[in-house]
Scaffold this motif. Structure first.
Motif, PDB file in Angstrom:
ATOM      1  N   ASP A 245      10.406  -0.790   7.358  1.00 22.11           N
ATOM      2  CA  ASP A 245      10.538  -0.690   8.813  1.00 22.11           C
ATOM      3  C   ASP A 245      11.307   0.569   9.213  1.00 22.11           C
ATOM      4  O   ASP A 245      11.074   1.142  10.281  1.00 22.11           O
ATOM      5  CB  ASP A 245      11.256  -1.917   9.372  1.00 22.11           C
ATOM      6  N   GLY A 246      12.220   1.000   8.366  1.00 26.57           N
ATOM      7  CA  GLY A 246      13.035   2.171   8.666  1.00 26.57           C
ATOM      8  C   GLY A 246      12.405   3.493   8.272  1.00 26.57           C
ATOM      9  O   GLY A 246      13.035   4.546   8.433  1.00 26.57           O
ATOM     10  N   GLY A 247      11.174   3.459   7.768  1.00 27.20           N
ATOM     11  CA  GLY A 247      10.486   4.705   7.408  1.00 27.20           C
ATOM     12  C   GLY A 247      10.887   5.271   6.069  1.00 27.20           C
ATOM     13  O   GLY A 247      10.533   6.409   5.741  1.00 27.20           O
ATOM     14  N   GLU A 248      11.620   4.489   5.270  1.00 28.91           N
ATOM     15  CA  GLU A 248      12.028   4.910   3.929  1.00 28.91           C
ATOM     16  C   GLU A 248      11.693   3.788   2.955  1.00 28.91           C
ATOM     17  O   GLU A 248      12.566   3.029   2.534  1.00 28.91           O
ATOM     18  CB  GLU A 248      13.529   5.214   3.883  1.00 28.91           C
ATOM     19  N   PRO A 249      10.410   3.657   2.564  1.00 32.54           N
ATOM     20  CA  PRO A 249      10.032   2.550   1.673  1.00 32.54           C
ATOM     21  C   PRO A 249      10.847   2.548   0.382  1.00 32.54           C
ATOM     22  O   PRO A 249      11.429   3.558  -0.018  1.00 32.54           O
ATOM     23  CB  PRO A 249       8.546   2.826   1.409  1.00 32.54           C
ATOM     24  N   THR A 250      10.855   1.413  -0.277  1.00 36.18           N
ATOM     25  CA  THR A 250      11.739   1.187  -1.410  1.00 36.18           C
ATOM     26  C   THR A 250      11.630   2.254  -2.485  1.00 36.18           C
ATOM     27  O   THR A 250      12.640   2.683  -3.045  1.00 36.18           O
ATOM     28  CB  THR A 250      11.447  -0.202  -2.021  1.00 36.18           C
ATOM     29  N   VAL A 251      10.420   2.684  -2.809  1.00 32.03           N
ATOM     30  CA  VAL A 251      10.238   3.690  -3.863  1.00 32.03           C
ATOM     31  C   VAL A 251      10.981   4.978  -3.531  1.00 32.03           C
ATOM     32  O   VAL A 251      11.456   5.682  -4.422  1.00 32.03           O
ATOM     33  CB  VAL A 251       8.733   3.960  -4.089  1.00 32.03           C
ATOM     34  N   ILE A 252      11.131   5.259  -2.218  1.00 27.32           N
ATOM     35  CA  ILE A 252      11.854   6.452  -1.786  1.00 27.32           C
ATOM     36  C   ILE A 252      13.347   6.175  -1.638  1.00 27.32           C
ATOM     37  O   ILE A 252      14.201   6.943  -2.095  1.00 27.32           O
ATOM     38  CB  ILE A 252      11.287   6.973  -0.451  1.00 27.32           C
ATOM     39  N   SER A 253      13.682   5.071  -0.997  1.00 24.11           N
ATOM     40  CA  SER A 253      15.088   4.814  -0.643  1.00 24.11           C
ATOM     41  C   SER A 253      15.919   4.340  -1.827  1.00 24.11           C
ATOM     42  O   SER A 253      17.121   4.601  -1.890  1.00 24.11           O
ATOM     43  CB  SER A 253      15.163   3.794   0.493  1.00 24.11           C
ATOM     44  N   GLU A 254      15.303   3.621  -2.765  1.00 22.24           N
ATOM     45  CA  GLU A 254      16.027   3.143  -3.943  1.00 22.24           C
ATOM     46  C   GLU A 254      15.200   3.449  -5.194  1.00 22.24           C
ATOM     47  O   GLU A 254      14.618   2.549  -5.811  1.00 22.24           O
ATOM     48  CB  GLU A 254      16.306   1.647  -3.838  1.00 22.24           C
TER      49      GLU A 254
ATOM     50  N   ALA B 194       0.830  -1.207   0.000  1.00 19.21           N
ATOM     51  CA  ALA B 194       0.000   0.000   0.000  1.00 19.21           C
ATOM     52  C   ALA B 194       0.864   1.257   0.000  1.00 19.21           C
ATOM     53  O   ALA B 194       0.637   2.187  -0.777  1.00 19.21           O
ATOM     54  CB  ALA B 194      -0.941  -0.007   1.205  1.00 19.21           C
ATOM     55  N   VAL B 195       1.880   1.301   0.872  1.00 16.72           N
ATOM     56  CA  VAL B 195       2.685   2.514   0.971  1.00 16.72           C
ATOM     57  C   VAL B 195       3.534   2.716  -0.275  1.00 16.72           C
ATOM     58  O   VAL B 195       3.689   3.847  -0.762  1.00 16.72           O
ATOM     59  CB  VAL B 195       3.547   2.503   2.258  1.00 16.72           C
ATOM     60  N   ASN B 196       4.054   1.634  -0.841  1.00 17.83           N
ATOM     61  CA  ASN B 196       4.869   1.787  -2.042  1.00 17.83           C
ATOM     62  C   ASN B 196       4.025   2.141  -3.269  1.00 17.83           C
ATOM     63  O   ASN B 196       4.475   2.901  -4.134  1.00 17.83           O
ATOM     64  CB  ASN B 196       5.685   0.517  -2.296  1.00 17.83           C
TER      65      ASN B 196
END
Length: 362
Positions: free
Chosen positions: A315-324, A115-117
């Protein structure tokens, strides 16, 4: 030469890469205009095309080239999301065009991560997006969005809650209203009431899409969504294993019974790729999501790998779409979001008031 007919013919021969239908049935021709040595064509898509609008324009230009009596094609592609029409006597929400439920038949299949991604991927395409955490008993979106535990929403006129902004999307969750250690020991009617209040008393700001992270199962929240909320459609999240597919089928049947279209399937944990040797192994089974989509005549929006980084990033508050943002996993989420948005568009696309074609020599 009738340039309108030429443009229509070219669009009819091309396929929209996201909804897999003829482009002529998806894109509206906003204008066709002769300007000096150019034929300027403006197309309007019914879903956000931030990542591929220019590429689509280039493809149309290539198809038009050589058919215009020496004119050079110059194509622009814009987009506008249409609001869902009222249905079943449920009033629409003025500031929310489309509500999409992300659901699963059972827990532990990666529904909240999906959902978040998806929400962040739609935002990346240029849409205005909100995320409602409807899992009252176990809200997780605040953590996934990296919102500090002490965050509380601001209020307006002691009547409305203002959504909490995170990574560019508007969000609301029970996690913003109670301490993270506080258990929600509520009966069904209280949970349903809480969902309606979070949805209706949050002052959403001109959303193209509101993604609703549903609790697992087929209980009170799901019934409230179907009876009280103008939901556009639902996405079912599953894993390939048989027990998860069995529960996913129940979720699909439930949405069908309450007349909420199932827009597609997202299959998580489809394959594990060894980080040392690259060996691929289908830990939970193979092609379960594709079979489920075929059985219920819907789309497999994405098949996501079993990747520890996806969990760690959420879990770290940076979902994949944001972090990578350039990773293979993000590209899969991006494709899923565009496919989802295109399915929503084809549901909500009515006979629009297409501007009349104006052809003139400037």
């Amino acid at each position: 030469m009738n340039y309108q007919s030429v443009v229509e013919s070219v669009l009819a021969e091309m396929q929209d890469p996201n909804c897999l239908r003829p482009l002529s049935t998806v894109a509206d021709i906003a204008s066709v205009k002769v300007n000096d040595s150019f034929l300027e064509v403006s197309l309007m898509m019914p879903y956000p095309v931030g990542s591929f609008g220019r590429g689509l324009a280039t493809l149309v230009e290539a198809q038009l080239g050589g058919q215009l009596d020496g004119l050079q094609p110059r194509v622009t592609v814009g987009w506008h999301v249409q609001p869902q029409a009222a249905k079943g006597g449920i009033p629409t929400m003025q500031e929310v065009k489309n509500i999409i439920a992300v659901a699963s038949g059972k827990g532990g299949v990666g529904k909240s991560t999906t959902a978040v991604n998806l929400a962040l991927a739609l935002k990346k395409e240029g849409a205005n997006v909100g995320l409602l955490d409807a899992d009252v008993y176990g809200p997780s979106q605040a953590m996934m969005l990296g919102v500090p535990p002490s965050t509380r929403p601001d209020t307006e006129d002691d009547k409305y809650m203002l959504p909490v902004l995170a990574h560019g999307i508007q969000s609301m969750s029970m996690a913003y209203l109670v301490d993270e250690q506080t258990p929600m020991v509520w009966r069904g009617p209280m949970v349903s009431s809480a969902l309606q209040q979070m949805l209706m008393q949050t002052k959403w700001q001109q959303l193209d899409y509101l993604i609703v992270d549903m609790p697992p199962g087929t209980g009170d929240i799901q019934l409230t969504l179907s009876q009280k909320v103008p939901a556009t459609g639902a996405v079912i999240v599953t894993t390939p294993q048989d027990i998860a597919l069995l529960d996913a089928k129940k979720g699909i049947e439930m949405f069908r019974k309450v007349n909420i279209p199932v827009l597609g399937i997202v299959e998580n944990m489809a394959v594990h790729v060894c980080s040392n040797c690259g060996h691929e192994e289908h830990v939970f089974g193979e092609l379960g999501g594709a079979r489920l989509a075929d059985q219920y005549d819907t789309r497999l929006l994405a098949s996501m790998p079993l990747d520890m980084a996806i969990r760690q990033q959420a879990d770290g508050g940076e979902p994949t779409v944001i972090s990578e943002p350039d990773s293979e996993v993000t590209i899969r989420y991006q494709h899923a979001a565009l496919a989802l948005a295109s399915e929503v568009a084809m549901l909500t696309k009515s006979a629009p008031n297409i501007p009349s074609i104006q052809i003139s020599d400037d």
